[in-house]
Scaffold this active site. Structure first.
Site, PDB file in Angstrom:
ATOM      1  CE1 TYR A  57      -3.135  -2.966   0.236  1.00 20.33           C
ATOM      2  CE2 TYR A  57      -3.637  -2.332   2.689  1.00 20.33           C
ATOM      3  CZ  TYR A  57      -3.598  -3.436   1.393  1.00 20.33           C
ATOM      4  OH  TYR A  57      -4.554  -4.056   1.688  1.00 20.33           O
ATOM      5  CG  HIS A 127      -1.418  -8.769  -0.112  1.00 15.86           C
ATOM      6  ND1 HIS A 127      -0.802  -7.405  -0.057  1.00 15.86           N
ATOM      7  CD2 HIS A 127      -2.502  -8.593  -0.356  1.00 15.86           C
ATOM      8  CE1 HIS A 127      -1.903  -6.446  -0.016  1.00 15.86           C
ATOM      9  NE2 HIS A 127      -2.766  -7.251  -0.239  1.00 15.86           N
ATOM     10  CB  SER A 206     -13.998  -5.074  -0.302  1.00 17.18           C
ATOM     11  OG  SER A 206     -12.596  -4.649  -0.948  1.00 17.18           O
ATOM     12  N   PRO A 207     -15.538  -5.110   3.093  1.00 18.70           N
ATOM     13  CG  PRO A 207     -15.599  -4.222   5.000  1.00 18.70           C
ATOM     14  CD  PRO A 207     -14.642  -4.448   4.042  1.00 18.70           C
ATOM     15  CG  LEU A 208     -18.172  -0.718   4.154  1.00 18.42           C
ATOM     16  CD1 LEU A 208     -17.957   0.675   4.555  1.00 18.42           C
ATOM     17  CD2 LEU A 208     -19.985  -1.141   4.939  1.00 18.42           C
ATOM     18  N   GLY A 209     -18.284  -3.588   0.131  1.00 20.37           N
ATOM     19  CA  GLY A 209     -18.329  -3.636  -1.343  1.00 20.37           C
ATOM     20  C   GLY A 209     -17.665  -2.440  -1.876  1.00 20.37           C
ATOM     21  N   GLY A 211     -17.315   0.533  -0.860  1.00 16.77           N
ATOM     22  CA  GLY A 211     -18.168   1.510  -0.902  1.00 16.77           C
ATOM     23  C   GLY A 211     -19.547   1.526  -1.406  1.00 16.77           C
ATOM     24  CG  PHE A 212     -21.755  -0.671  -5.269  1.00 16.20           C
ATOM     25  CD1 PHE A 212     -22.018   0.499  -5.867  1.00 16.20           C
ATOM     26  CD2 PHE A 212     -22.842  -1.512  -5.044  1.00 16.20           C
ATOM     27  CE1 PHE A 212     -22.901   0.348  -7.145  1.00 16.20           C
ATOM     28  CE2 PHE A 212     -23.914  -1.510  -6.141  1.00 16.20           C
ATOM     29  CZ  PHE A 212     -23.942  -0.501  -6.977  1.00 16.20           C
TER      30      PHE A 212
HETATM   31  N1  LIG Z   1      -6.098  -8.534   1.258  1.00 15.16           N
HETATM   32  C1  LIG Z   1      -6.423  -8.032   0.124  1.00 15.16           C
HETATM   33  O1  LIG Z   1      -6.133  -8.305  -0.874  1.00 15.16           O
HETATM   34  C2  LIG Z   1      -7.313  -6.689   0.491  1.00 15.16           C
HETATM   35  C3  LIG Z   1      -7.804  -6.004  -0.626  1.00 15.16           C
HETATM   36  C4  LIG Z   1      -8.515  -4.824  -0.766  1.00 15.16           C
HETATM   37  C5  LIG Z   1      -8.699  -4.142   0.553  1.00 15.16           C
HETATM   38  N2  LIG Z   1      -7.883  -4.825   1.707  1.00 15.16           N
HETATM   39  C6  LIG Z   1      -8.142  -4.174   3.057  1.00 15.16           C
HETATM   40  O2  LIG Z   1      -9.570  -4.411   3.429  1.00 15.16           O
HETATM   41  C7  LIG Z   1      -9.667  -2.883   3.833  1.00 15.16           C
HETATM   42  C8  LIG Z   1     -11.405  -2.371   3.629  1.00 15.16           C
HETATM   43  O3  LIG Z   1     -11.494  -2.564   2.008  1.00 15.16           O
HETATM   44  P1  LIG Z   1     -11.790  -1.629   1.206  1.00 15.16           P
HETATM   45  O4  LIG Z   1     -11.024  -0.233   1.683  1.00 15.16           O
HETATM   46  O5  LIG Z   1     -11.295  -2.106  -0.099  1.00 15.16           O
HETATM   47  O6  LIG Z   1     -13.242  -1.318   1.215  1.00 15.16           O
HETATM   48  P2  LIG Z   1     -14.586  -1.087   2.020  1.00 15.16           P
HETATM   49  O7  LIG Z   1     -14.177  -0.961   3.280  1.00 15.16           O
HETATM   50  O8  LIG Z   1     -15.555  -2.199   1.446  1.00 15.16           O
HETATM   51  O9  LIG Z   1     -15.150   0.392   1.398  1.00 15.16           O
HETATM   52  C9  LIG Z   1     -14.120   1.495   1.511  1.00 15.16           C
HETATM   53  C10 LIG Z   1     -14.911   2.805   0.634  1.00 15.16           C
HETATM   54  O10 LIG Z   1     -15.850   2.968   1.236  1.00 15.16           O
HETATM   55  C11 LIG Z   1     -15.965   4.424   1.606  1.00 15.16           C
HETATM   56  N3  LIG Z   1     -16.916   4.389   2.685  1.00 15.16           N
HETATM   57  C12 LIG Z   1     -16.364   3.665   3.954  1.00 15.16           C
HETATM   58  N4  LIG Z   1     -17.319   3.879   4.923  1.00 15.16           N
HETATM   59  C13 LIG Z   1     -18.197   4.518   4.457  1.00 15.16           C
HETATM   60  C14 LIG Z   1     -19.741   4.772   4.937  1.00 15.16           C
HETATM   61  N5  LIG Z   1     -20.021   4.762   6.169  1.00 15.16           N
HETATM   62  N6  LIG Z   1     -20.347   5.454   4.013  1.00 15.16           N
HETATM   63  C15 LIG Z   1     -20.113   5.743   2.539  1.00 15.16           C
HETATM   64  N7  LIG Z   1     -18.861   5.510   2.472  1.00 15.16           N
HETATM   65  C16 LIG Z   1     -18.221   4.817   2.970  1.00 15.16           C
HETATM   66  C17 LIG Z   1     -14.545   4.994   1.696  1.00 15.16           C
HETATM   67  O11 LIG Z   1     -14.694   6.106   1.380  1.00 15.16           O
HETATM   68  P3  LIG Z   1     -13.848   7.454   2.101  1.00 15.16           P
HETATM   69  O12 LIG Z   1     -12.684   6.955   2.558  1.00 15.16           O
HETATM   70  O13 LIG Z   1     -14.352   8.467   1.516  1.00 15.16           O
HETATM   71  O14 LIG Z   1     -15.031   7.273   3.455  1.00 15.16           O
HETATM   72  C18 LIG Z   1     -13.941   3.934   0.484  1.00 15.16           C
HETATM   73  O15 LIG Z   1     -14.077   4.507  -0.732  1.00 15.16           O
HETATM   74  C19 LIG Z   1      -8.665  -1.711   3.130  1.00 15.16           C
HETATM   75  O16 LIG Z   1      -8.566  -0.816   3.769  1.00 15.16           O
HETATM   76  C20 LIG Z   1      -7.368  -2.766   3.145  1.00 15.16           C
HETATM   77  O17 LIG Z   1      -6.827  -2.752   4.536  1.00 15.16           O
HETATM   78  C21 LIG Z   1      -7.311  -6.070   1.548  1.00 15.16           C
END
Ligand SMILES: NC(=O)c1ccc[n+]([C@@H]2O[C@H](COP(=O)([O-])OP(=O)(O)OC[C@H]3O[C@@H](n4cnc5c(N)ncnc54)[C@H](OP(=O)(O)O)[C@@H]3O)[C@@H](O)[C@H]2O)c1
Length: 331
Positions: A57, A127, A206-209, A211-212
């Site tokens: 990252y 990873h 990506s538990p919030l998809g 952000g979707f």
């Molecule tokens: N192992 C792997 O290969 C892998 C791959 C992907 C991710 N990850 C890890 O998983 C973590 C989380 O996954 P992710 O960041 O991909 O996806 P996520 O947590 O599903 O979604 C993050 C996105 O949602 C937005 N968001 C968060 N909370 C919100 C809310 N309450 N209302 C509206 N929008 C919201 C954030 O934007 P804002 O910042 O603008 O709020 C960001 O764009 C990452 O940070 C990383 O550490 C690991």
């Protein structure tokens, strides 16, 4: 914040962790360092004890940010990081090549220890599975790091059930980190039976998809060219439009429960199994607080069933990864 335990080695973490990736990488340019440091402190103040980063990252920027930002809380928080990527000279130095050779894992561990400013890495994930290196050798390298006191727990990311079993036989795996949400439920069929049997925790990324599922993204949303979602088929404007049907299901449940769609998405994961710990990512305090509020949203088994029934009626359009990324998962 309630606590949950990942794996049989007793790794205790807050029921909701914090994914730090988006502070430095993947979702547009790196965010302001001081503001993100403040956000890390605010997360700790609100009971978060589980932070997720990775060497790639940035590369390095996010580990540096997390290491420095959380240094006042050393010993009170669990920091997970990941090894296994490297710069690819054949592709302009982009970090899109895999390298899980034992000697490389050991070098990465030393560098991550310095950047994280810790004596031991709490949770060290591979990873992506590297088909050039037997998983037994990877698990063996991490086992040696654990014996040396440099790593506390071993994890895998996007590995198949068979790979998890082989790794676990050499060095017990504390957690699998793979994508899992109402937007991507494949792990239920492919890996969850095995990790339940082996007593391994599950950390949905990506538990919030991405952000979707929060309802804040639609077909009119524009992504920065450095935002990974601009290359994801599922996030093409026409697929975002079609996939709104899923957001509508989540939103209508949220309205009935008087909570937000993000909270329903996270509460559903928490309700599925006691050994699941989602790591939503955000760069904003209000959203962090909203997401952490999901720990207090209880879904009954009847509500979980109804949510799954309604969401499974929706056909999801578009792959979750571009082809180049897809071929690296589930191996
Ligand atoms: N192992 C792997 O290969 C892998 C791959 C992907 C991710 N990850 C890890 O998983 C973590 C989380 O996954 P992710 O960041 O991909 O996806 P996520 O947590 O599903 O979604 C993050 C996105 O949602 C937005 N968001 C968060 N909370 C919100 C809310 N309450 N209302 C509206 N929008 C919201 C954030 O934007 P804002 O910042 O603008 O709020 C960001 O764009 C990452 O940070 C990383 O550490 C690991």
């Amino acid at each position: 914040m309630q606590k949950r335990t990942l794996g049989s080695g007793g790794l205790e973490v807050s029921a909701i962790g914090f994914g730090c990736m988006g502070m430095s990488w993947s979702y547009g340019p790196p965010k302001d360092k001081q503001a993100m440091t403040t956000l890390l402190h605010q997360a700790v103040e609100r009971g978060v004890t589980f932070f997720d980063t990775a060497e790639v990252y940035g590369p390095f920027l996010n580990e540096e940010l997390v290491g420095e930002g959380l240094s006042p809380f050393r010993g009170q928080v669990v920091i997970a990081t990941k090894f296994g990527w490297k710069a690819n000279p054949a592709d302009g130095g982009k970090w899109n090549a895999l390298d899980s050779r034992p000697e490389h894992i050991k070098q990465v561990a030393e560098a991550s220890l310095k950047r994280l400013q810790v004596d031991a890495i709490d949770l060290f994930y591979q990873h992506r599975v590297d088909l050039e290196v037997p998983i037994e050798d990877v698990a063996g390298a991490v086992k040696e790091l654990i014996q040396e006191g440099k790593v506390k727990h071993f994890g895998l990311s996007e590995a198949s059930a068979q790979t998890i079993r082989r790794a676990h036989a050499v060095q017990p795996v504390a957690a699998l980190q793979s994508e899992y949400s109402l937007f991507w439920r494949e792990p239920e069929a492919t890996v969850m039976p095995a990790i339940e049997e082996l007593g391994i925790g599950f950390v949905p990324f990506s538990p919030l998809g991405k952000g979707f599922l929060t309802g804040k993204i639609d077909e009119k949303t524009s992504f920065d060219s450095t935002d990974f979602r601009s290359s994801v088929p599922r996030f093409s404007p026409e697929n975002r439009k079609a996939n709104q049907a899923l957001v509508q299901v989540v939103t209508s449940f949220a309205e009935r429960k008087k909570v937000t769609p993000a909270q329903i998405a996270l509460a559903w994961l928490l309700a599925k199994k006691s050994w699941i710990v989602p790591i939503p990512g955000t760069t904003k305090l209000a959203r962090l607080e909203e997401n952490l509020g999901a720990a207090d949203v209880e879904l009954t088994s009847e509500e979980v069933r109804a949510l799954e029934e309604a969401s499974s009626m929706v056909e999801i359009h578009g792959a979750r990864y571009p082809k180049s990324h897809q071929q690296l998962v589930g191996r």
